[in-house]
Design a protein around this motif. Structure first.
Motif, PDB file in Angstrom:
ATOM      1  N   SER A   1      41.566   7.174 -34.632  1.00  0.00           N
ATOM      2  CA  SER A   1      41.887   8.526 -35.076  1.00  0.00           C
ATOM      3  C   SER A   1      41.738   8.605 -36.590  1.00  0.00           C
ATOM      4  CB  SER A   1      43.314   8.904 -34.654  1.00  0.00           C
ATOM      5  OG  SER A   1      44.231   7.986 -35.195  1.00  0.00           O
ATOM      6  N   ALA A   2      41.744   9.842 -37.111  1.00  0.00           N
ATOM      7  CA  ALA A   2      41.555  10.045 -38.552  1.00  0.00           C
ATOM      8  C   ALA A   2      42.660  10.920 -39.118  1.00  0.00           C
ATOM      9  CB  ALA A   2      40.194  10.681 -38.820  1.00  0.00           C
ATOM     10  N   THR A   3      43.075  10.608 -40.324  1.00  0.00           N
ATOM     11  CA  THR A   3      44.062  11.434 -41.022  1.00  0.00           C
ATOM     12  C   THR A   3      43.320  12.511 -41.817  1.00  0.00           C
ATOM     13  OG1 THR A   3      43.997  10.061 -43.011  1.00  0.00           O
ATOM     14  CG2 THR A   3      45.553   9.416 -41.274  1.00  0.00           C
ATOM     15  N   LYS A   4      44.071  13.479 -42.336  1.00  0.00           N
ATOM     16  CA  LYS A   4      43.450  14.516 -43.163  1.00  0.00           C
ATOM     17  C   LYS A   4      42.848  13.906 -44.433  1.00  0.00           C
ATOM     18  CE  LYS A   4      45.971  18.587 -41.588  1.00  0.00           C
ATOM     19  NZ  LYS A   4      46.780  19.752 -41.968  1.00  0.00           N
ATOM     20  N   GLU A   5      43.485  12.836 -44.923  1.00  0.00           N
ATOM     21  CA  GLU A   5      42.964  12.162 -46.117  1.00  0.00           C
ATOM     22  C   GLU A   5      41.611  11.520 -45.798  1.00  0.00           C
ATOM     23  OE1 GLU A   5      46.123  11.845 -45.013  1.00  0.00           O
ATOM     24  OE2 GLU A   5      46.930  13.172 -46.573  1.00  0.00           O
ATOM     25  N   GLU A   6      41.516  10.889 -44.625  1.00  0.00           N
ATOM     26  CA  GLU A   6      40.251  10.282 -44.221  1.00  0.00           C
ATOM     27  C   GLU A   6      39.188  11.341 -43.972  1.00  0.00           C
ATOM     28  OE1 GLU A   6      41.203   6.187 -41.848  1.00  0.00           O
ATOM     29  OE2 GLU A   6      42.085   8.024 -41.008  1.00  0.00           O
ATOM     30  N   LEU A   7      39.611  12.514 -43.513  1.00  0.00           N
ATOM     31  CA  LEU A   7      38.673  13.607 -43.270  1.00  0.00           C
ATOM     32  C   LEU A   7      37.953  13.987 -44.560  1.00  0.00           C
ATOM     33  CD1 LEU A   7      37.780  15.423 -40.894  1.00  0.00           C
ATOM     34  CD2 LEU A   7      39.409  17.122 -41.728  1.00  0.00           C
TER      35      LEU A   7
ATOM     36  N   GLN B   1      37.170  11.949 -46.921  1.00  0.00           N
ATOM     37  CA  GLN B   1      36.142  10.920 -47.130  1.00  0.00           C
ATOM     38  C   GLN B   1      34.955  11.151 -46.198  1.00  0.00           C
ATOM     39  OE1 GLN B   1      38.944   7.549 -46.415  1.00  0.00           O
ATOM     40  NE2 GLN B   1      38.159   6.739 -48.339  1.00  0.00           N
ATOM     41  N   LEU B   2      35.265  11.515 -44.950  1.00  0.00           N
ATOM     42  CA  LEU B   2      34.210  11.733 -43.964  1.00  0.00           C
ATOM     43  C   LEU B   2      33.331  12.927 -44.319  1.00  0.00           C
ATOM     44  CD1 LEU B   2      36.245  11.159 -40.660  1.00  0.00           C
ATOM     45  CD2 LEU B   2      34.635   9.583 -41.748  1.00  0.00           C
ATOM     46  N   SER B   3      33.861  13.839 -45.133  1.00  0.00           N
ATOM     47  CA  SER B   3      33.100  15.039 -45.493  1.00  0.00           C
ATOM     48  C   SER B   3      31.876  14.716 -46.341  1.00  0.00           C
ATOM     49  CB  SER B   3      33.993  16.041 -46.227  1.00  0.00           C
ATOM     50  OG  SER B   3      34.317  15.575 -47.519  1.00  0.00           O
ATOM     51  N   ASN B   4      31.795  13.473 -46.817  1.00  0.00           N
ATOM     52  CA  ASN B   4      30.630  13.058 -47.601  1.00  0.00           C
ATOM     53  C   ASN B   4      29.578  12.350 -46.758  1.00  0.00           C
ATOM     54  OD1 ASN B   4      31.487  13.882 -50.303  1.00  0.00           O
ATOM     55  ND2 ASN B   4      33.085  12.333 -50.062  1.00  0.00           N
ATOM     56  N   LEU B   5      29.841  12.203 -45.439  1.00  0.00           N
ATOM     57  CA  LEU B   5      28.953  11.447 -44.564  1.00  0.00           C
ATOM     58  C   LEU B   5      28.193  12.379 -43.621  1.00  0.00           C
ATOM     59  CD1 LEU B   5      31.383   8.561 -43.486  1.00  0.00           C
ATOM     60  CD2 LEU B   5      29.861   8.641 -45.492  1.00  0.00           C
TER      61      LEU B   5
ATOM     62  N   GLY C   1      29.921  25.833 -48.788  1.00  0.00           N
ATOM     63  CA  GLY C   1      30.817  24.783 -49.244  1.00  0.00           C
ATOM     64  C   GLY C   1      32.248  24.887 -48.764  1.00  0.00           C
ATOM     65  N   TRP C   2      32.521  25.771 -47.799  1.00  0.00           N
ATOM     66  CA  TRP C   2      33.906  25.916 -47.323  1.00  0.00           C
ATOM     67  C   TRP C   2      34.128  25.251 -45.957  1.00  0.00           C
ATOM     68  CZ3 TRP C   2      30.829  30.353 -48.217  1.00  0.00           C
ATOM     69  CH2 TRP C   2      30.263  30.933 -47.078  1.00  0.00           C
ATOM     70  N   GLY C   3      33.123  24.532 -45.453  1.00  0.00           N
ATOM     71  CA  GLY C   3      33.234  23.919 -44.137  1.00  0.00           C
ATOM     72  C   GLY C   3      33.477  22.432 -44.176  1.00  0.00           C
ATOM     73  N   PHE C   4      32.763  21.694 -43.305  1.00  0.00           N
ATOM     74  CA  PHE C   4      33.059  20.272 -43.141  1.00  0.00           C
ATOM     75  C   PHE C   4      32.525  19.399 -44.272  1.00  0.00           C
ATOM     76  CE2 PHE C   4      31.975  16.008 -41.616  1.00  0.00           C
ATOM     77  CZ  PHE C   4      33.260  15.555 -41.349  1.00  0.00           C
ATOM     78  N   ASN C   5      31.215  19.421 -44.502  1.00  0.00           N
ATOM     79  CA  ASN C   5      30.663  18.543 -45.537  1.00  0.00           C
ATOM     80  C   ASN C   5      30.963  19.063 -46.937  1.00  0.00           C
ATOM     81  OD1 ASN C   5      27.999  17.605 -43.418  1.00  0.00           O
ATOM     82  ND2 ASN C   5      29.312  16.135 -44.431  1.00  0.00           N
ATOM     83  N   SER C   6      31.154  18.139 -47.862  1.00  0.00           N
ATOM     84  CA  SER C   6      31.498  18.498 -49.239  1.00  0.00           C
ATOM     85  C   SER C   6      30.299  19.122 -49.949  1.00  0.00           C
ATOM     86  CB  SER C   6      31.948  17.260 -50.006  1.00  0.00           C
ATOM     87  OG  SER C   6      30.859  16.351 -50.165  1.00  0.00           O
ATOM     88  N   LEU C   7      30.582  19.857 -51.008  1.00  0.00           N
ATOM     89  CA  LEU C   7      29.511  20.453 -51.809  1.00  0.00           C
ATOM     90  C   LEU C   7      28.559  19.391 -52.332  1.00  0.00           C
ATOM     91  CD1 LEU C   7      31.547  23.094 -53.853  1.00  0.00           C
ATOM     92  CD2 LEU C   7      29.583  23.621 -52.405  1.00  0.00           C
ATOM     93  N   GLU C   8      29.116  18.250 -52.743  1.00  0.00           N
ATOM     94  CA  GLU C   8      28.294  17.171 -53.293  1.00  0.00           C
ATOM     95  C   GLU C   8      27.346  16.620 -52.237  1.00  0.00           C
ATOM     96  OE1 GLU C   8      31.757  17.929 -55.658  1.00  0.00           O
ATOM     97  OE2 GLU C   8      31.615  17.359 -53.539  1.00  0.00           O
ATOM     98  N   ALA C   9      27.878  16.415 -51.024  1.00  0.00           N
ATOM     99  CA  ALA C   9      27.048  15.880 -49.939  1.00  0.00           C
ATOM    100  C   ALA C   9      25.953  16.863 -49.557  1.00  0.00           C
ATOM    101  CB  ALA C   9      27.920  15.554 -48.724  1.00  0.00           C
ATOM    102  N   LEU C  10      26.289  18.143 -49.508  1.00  0.00           N
ATOM    103  CA  LEU C  10      25.302  19.167 -49.179  1.00  0.00           C
ATOM    104  C   LEU C  10      24.221  19.254 -50.256  1.00  0.00           C
ATOM    105  CD1 LEU C  10      27.766  21.952 -47.968  1.00  0.00           C
ATOM    106  CD2 LEU C  10      26.233  20.621 -46.502  1.00  0.00           C
TER     107      LEU C  10
END
Length: 210
Positions: free
Chosen positions: A35-41, A43-47, A178-187
């Protein structure tokens, strides 16, 4: 000239991220991934999607069944799901400007229709297609051929790296949000045609492209 705007659903129109995280965590023991925490989420937003699968440890063979269960459990949560702030007003304005609106999503058509109806938007979209989580470009290609639409007349709006990849594979422009899952940087690293932080920016872009 752009005539058709295709929207992703989860993370672009509907704020389902926290609810999907909760459902996924409930199913983690059954499907054998962590499972994933909100904090891990965060991190995952960059993948991208494949990196997230590797991180979670889930077997690729279990993914189709997991996705079906996610969609089914999400159905009961529809009354608790909100559209992102400002999205409804933007959709109505784009419709008024003469654009044809559609949705291509990996969520179920039933879930999408249910939320649109709650928000009085069921008549705002000309089409809603549901497809594979990892094959959105194939759904777009089939739609383009079926409707005899020139890719240059279409723009896609999505919140994930896989949305950018799907649009590029099909030759249509992509607005990454930039308001969804992946971060602005990743996008930004995947070079979308446009990258925006507020729904209202959609109207500015489309007014120039239309």
């Amino acid at each position: 000239m752009t005539k058709v705007i295709i929207f992703d659903f989860d993370g672009t129109l509907a704020d389902t991220i926290n609810i999907l995280l909760s459902i996924t965590n409930r199913l983690s023991a059954e499907f054998g991934f962590k499972s994933a925490t909100k904090e891990e989420l965060a991190q995952l937003s960059n993948l991208n999607s494949w990196q997230i699968l590797r991180y979670s440890g889930i077997s690729i063979f279990k993914v189709p069944l997991l996705i079906r269960k996610l969609k089914a459990e999400l159905r009961s949560e529809i009354p608790n799901i909100k559209l992102f702030s400002g999205i409804k007003e933007v959709l109505l304005e784009l419709k008024k400007l003469g654009f044809q609106l559609g949705i291509i999503t990996s969520n179920s058509r039933e879930n999408v229709l249910a939320l649109l109806e709650i928000n009085g938007l069921q008549d705002s979209f000309t089409f809603i297609y549901s497809g594979s989580t990892f094959g959105k470009n194939k759904v777009i290609d089939r739609w383009l051929k079926r409707e005899h639409i020139n890719p240059e007349e279409v723009i896609y709006v999505g919140d994930e790296i896989r949305d950018i990849d799907a649009a590029k594979k099909t030759g249509i422009k992509i607005i990454a949000v930039g308001w969804g899952f992946n971060s602005l940087e990743a996008l930004a690293a995947h070079n979308p045609d446009f990258l925006i932080e507020r729904p209202q920016e959609l109207i500015e872009i489309m007014s120039n492209l239309g």
